[in-house]
Design an enzyme around this catalytic site. Structure first.
Site, short mmCIF file in Angstrom:
data_model
loop_
_atom_site.label_atom_id
_atom_site.label_comp_id
_atom_site.label_asym_id
_atom_site.label_seq_id
_atom_site.Cartn_x
_atom_site.Cartn_y
_atom_site.Cartn_z
N THR A 16 0.83 -1.21 0.00
CA THR A 16 0.00 0.00 0.00
C THR A 16 0.86 1.25 0.00
O THR A 16 0.59 2.22 -0.72
CB THR A 16 -0.94 0.02 1.22
OG1 THR A 16 -1.78 -1.14 1.18
CG2 THR A 16 -1.81 1.26 1.23
N CYS A 17 1.93 1.22 0.78
CA CYS A 17 2.81 2.38 0.89
C CYS A 17 3.52 2.68 -0.42
O CYS A 17 3.66 3.84 -0.82
CB CYS A 17 3.85 2.12 1.99
SG CYS A 17 3.16 1.54 3.55
#
Length: 252
Positions: A123-124
């Site tokens: 996600t990052c």
């Protein structure tokens, strides 16, 4: 029942000399032996069975897993150990250690600081970090001087991640020792993923070290839940809404 009655009768022997003490003693005895509920020391409004110690401990563990958000009013003052390029060193790896303080990064500026569970994580790397990088000019137009990405990783990892993401605008901050994350009350255990201690996902807008607005993802917990890494409130798109004066999600 007989034992309770005997204790109550014994207490009445000194009622005349200390009526207040008697009333408190009798009430305590009646509560203990009648199985009545008493407030938990963790939360005066939360009732737990007095006599079942095992059940209280078990419920307490579950109760502590989901934590209440509590961020400070100002960004904490800590030091960060950072690897910086120094051409005077020469060779193929001209880097040395430098110490940067919170004030070096944040003082006298209006900033967006976002913190995440780990460098190179899906996600990052796919959404959050590139989202801030791609919207850097928009943030600048709205009065943001700098955008910082902080993670509980060492400087070697953070520098390599910045290189892999081809960052030009967002600056990375390594918080490998959790000094900043602990001071922000955002430390969580992620042993369920083999991560150890990490930061919960959150973001803030701060002006000259003073936190103006927080964006904390809901469900802060230890070692997992139904969704142990939510993403939305701390997204660049949501923070842009706040800066534009639009309706936004402030998170937890």
């Amino acid at each position: 029942m007989v034992f309770r009655l005997a204790l109550m009768l014994s207490a009445r022997a000194f009622m005349s000399s200390s009526p207040k003490s008697f009333m408190l003693s009798e009430l305590s005895i009646m509560l203990k032996f009648s199985g009545s509920d008493v407030p938990s020391s963790r939360d005066p409004g939360r009732m737990l069975p007095f006599s079942n110690d095992d059940e209280e401990e078990e419920e307490g563990d579950a109760y502590a897993r989901h934590e209440v958000m509590s961020l400070p009013d100002t960004l904490p003052k800590v030091d960060f150990m950072v690897r910086v390029r120094d051409e005077s060193i020469g060779g193929d790896n001209p880097f040395t250690w430098a110490t940067f303080s919170s004030e070096d990064y944040f003082k006298g500026k209006k900033v967006v600081l976002f913190s995440l569970p780990g460098a190179f994580t899906p996600t990052c790397s796919t959404y959050q970090l590139p989202g801030f990088e791609n919207n850097a000019e928009e943030f600048k137009k709205l009065g943001i001087d700098e955008i910082y990405c902080l993670s509980v990783n060492d400087s070697f990892v953070m520098n390599k991640w910045a290189q892999a993401q081809d960052l030009k605008s967002v600056k990375v901050i390594p918080d490998g020792s959790l000094k900043f994350t602990n001071a922000m009350n955002m430390n969580v255990q992620k042993d369920n993923h083999g991560f150890g201690q990490r930061s919960w996902r959150y973001a803030v807008v701060a002006n000259d070290m003073k936190i103006e607005q927080t964006f904390v993802e809901p469900g802060k917990c230890e070692n997992g839940s139904v969704d142990d890494d939510p993403y939305g409130a701390s997204s660049p798109e949501n923070i842009l809404k706040y800066l534009k004066g639009e309706e936004f999600d402030k998170g937890a």
